[in-house]
Design an enzyme around this catalytic site. Structure first.
Site, PDB file in Angstrom:
ATOM      1  N   TYR A  85      10.864 -19.969 -24.837  1.00 28.58           N
ATOM      2  CA  TYR A  85      10.984 -21.077 -25.776  1.00 28.58           C
ATOM      3  C   TYR A  85       9.771 -21.992 -25.573  1.00 28.58           C
ATOM      4  O   TYR A  85       9.784 -22.943 -24.793  1.00 28.58           O
ATOM      5  CB  TYR A  85      12.271 -21.867 -25.547  1.00 28.58           C
ATOM      6  CG  TYR A  85      13.545 -21.054 -25.635  1.00 28.58           C
ATOM      7  CD1 TYR A  85      13.545 -19.756 -26.131  1.00 28.58           C
ATOM      8  CD2 TYR A  85      14.766 -21.582 -25.197  1.00 28.58           C
ATOM      9  CE1 TYR A  85      14.715 -19.011 -26.201  1.00 28.58           C
ATOM     10  CE2 TYR A  85      15.932 -20.846 -25.283  1.00 28.58           C
ATOM     11  CZ  TYR A  85      15.905 -19.563 -25.775  1.00 28.58           C
ATOM     12  OH  TYR A  85      17.062 -18.826 -25.837  1.00 28.58           O
ATOM     13  N   ASN A  90      20.924  -9.524 -23.145  1.00 31.73           N
ATOM     14  CA  ASN A  90      20.472  -8.412 -23.993  1.00 31.73           C
ATOM     15  C   ASN A  90      20.578  -7.064 -23.286  1.00 31.73           C
ATOM     16  O   ASN A  90      19.800  -6.154 -23.560  1.00 31.73           O
ATOM     17  CB  ASN A  90      19.035  -8.654 -24.475  1.00 31.73           C
ATOM     18  CG  ASN A  90      18.924  -9.904 -25.320  1.00 31.73           C
ATOM     19  OD1 ASN A  90      19.471  -9.981 -26.409  1.00 31.73           O
ATOM     20  ND2 ASN A  90      18.215 -10.915 -24.796  1.00 31.73           N
ATOM     21  N   LEU A 143      25.881 -19.219 -34.923  1.00 28.81           N
ATOM     22  CA  LEU A 143      25.939 -19.721 -36.303  1.00 28.81           C
ATOM     23  C   LEU A 143      25.118 -18.871 -37.266  1.00 28.81           C
ATOM     24  O   LEU A 143      24.997 -19.204 -38.447  1.00 28.81           O
ATOM     25  CB  LEU A 143      25.481 -21.189 -36.350  1.00 28.81           C
ATOM     26  CG  LEU A 143      26.358 -22.143 -35.538  1.00 28.81           C
ATOM     27  CD1 LEU A 143      25.776 -23.554 -35.547  1.00 28.81           C
ATOM     28  CD2 LEU A 143      27.782 -22.149 -36.062  1.00 28.81           C
ATOM     29  N   SER A 177      21.892 -18.277 -37.881  1.00 29.65           N
ATOM     30  CA  SER A 177      20.803 -18.950 -38.611  1.00 29.65           C
ATOM     31  C   SER A 177      21.322 -19.786 -39.778  1.00 29.65           C
ATOM     32  O   SER A 177      20.690 -19.873 -40.835  1.00 29.65           O
ATOM     33  CB  SER A 177      19.785 -17.911 -39.114  1.00 29.65           C
ATOM     34  OG  SER A 177      19.251 -17.169 -38.045  1.00 29.65           O
ATOM     35  N   LYS A 199      27.038 -24.277 -45.362  1.00 29.79           N
ATOM     36  CA  LYS A 199      26.095 -24.920 -46.280  1.00 29.79           C
ATOM     37  C   LYS A 199      25.647 -23.987 -47.395  1.00 29.79           C
ATOM     38  O   LYS A 199      24.997 -24.423 -48.346  1.00 29.79           O
ATOM     39  CB  LYS A 199      24.880 -25.463 -45.529  1.00 29.79           C
ATOM     40  CG  LYS A 199      24.015 -24.426 -44.831  1.00 29.79           C
ATOM     41  CD  LYS A 199      22.885 -25.132 -44.080  1.00 29.79           C
ATOM     42  CE  LYS A 199      22.000 -24.153 -43.319  1.00 29.79           C
ATOM     43  NZ  LYS A 199      20.912 -24.844 -42.584  1.00 29.79           N
TER      44      LYS A 199
END
Length: 312
Positions: A58, A156, A206, A208, A214
């Protein structure tokens, strides 16, 4: 906010955490604001969230550095840091590396960026192709015995790789891709984890934004929008997911919350999940995440959600 124990370790944390790939993850997301990232982490900790999930990838360490800035203002025992490494750039190209010396150096480097003496949970971010899995985990066990980490994780990994990694019983937690619309782990991995007393943390809960409520069946995406080429956001797959999401709206209205909170509440109520780590781009998104911990789904509601998404 509920507290949970991570695997067989002594680590205890809130079951609701914060994924921080949008905190300093400039290599993953465009137009990130570092000030927003700092404020997001601070807002999460101030709201009662303890678990911060980060990784070297990240921002190639930048997320860790930003988190280190924030946690300096909080009691260290009230922050649970989950960190990950496996991506090696030392050759000039990115390769996955689980060799013991690489993992040990990765932990030492992460401790410096985080400005802390220990990391609560350290994951092997991805398996490499050559290092024996139990040997890699053995290196993390040495780090645990040295007090540099408190719990051992792998991410993973397939079921067979998890079994190999846990040969000596050292693995405490697995973090893999799992969501209401991606439930491959339930049939084989979860039974093994239950028997081995290994925790499970899902990432991409979620999808993406697909599971936030929404979007609707009528939502469309411009041709230059990456979602227009993502099969999850197009065609029959998208329509089916939106139909399932629509069944959440009446439940959300009954609880006076949004679909986002219902989805997160389902994860929090799922007995096979130890914690859930939704991400946030700015501090304004944190209250909505925290609100999910206050939603108590009935068994009928939980089962209805389970059935509707299993049918996809």
């Amino acid at each position: 906010m509920d507290r949970i124990k991570v695997g067989k370790s002594q680590v205890e944390t809130t079951s609701l955490g914060l994924g921080t790939n949008k905190v300093g993850g400039h290599n993953l997301f465009p137009n990130l604001s570092e000030s927003d990232g700092l404020e997001t982490v601070r807002a999460a900790l101030e709201s009662g969230i303890q678990l911060l999930d980060t990784a070297f990838m990240y921002g190639k360490g930048r997320s860790e550095e930003l988190i280190g800035e924030v946690i300096a203002d909080f009691p260290r025992d009230q922050v649970i840091i989950a960190d990950k490494a496996a991506h090696d750039f030392s050759s000039g190209e990115m390769v996955l590396n689980n060799e013991p010396q690489f993992l040990k150096k990765s932990v030492d480097d992460a401790l410096q960026r985080l400005k802390t003496d220990y990391i609560d949970i350290f994951y092997i971010h991805f398996p490499d192709e050559k290092t024996p899995k139990s040997e890699a985990v053995g290196a993390l066990q040495e780090l645990r015995e040295a007090g540099k980490i408190r719990a051992i994780g792998i991410s993973n990994f397939t079921l067979e790789q998890v079994k190999e990694a846990n040969r000596d019983g050292y693995v405490d937690v697995v973090e893999n891709y799992y969501s209401l619309i991606h439930r491959d782990e339930e049939e084989k991995l979860f039974p093994y984890l239950r028997d081995a007393h290994i925790s499970f943390v899902p990432y991409f809960p979620l999808e993406s934004g697909l599971l936030t409520g929404k979007y609707t069946k009528d939502s469309t995406f411009a041709e230059n929008d990456p979602r227009s080429k993502n099969e999850k956001f197009t065609g029959k797959s998208f329509q089916s997911t939106m139909e399932a999401v629509d069944t959440l709206r009446p439940i959300a209205r009954r609880h006076h919350v949004d679909v986002l909170q219902i989805v997160l509440a389902w994860y929090l109520a799922n007995p096979d999940l130890t914690a859930v780590i939704p991400g946030a781009r700015n501090a304004g998104q944190v209250p909505g995440i925290v609100q999910s911990s206050e939603v108590n789904l009935s068994k009928d509601e939980y089962d209805l959600i389970d059935r509707n998404f299993l049918a996809l």
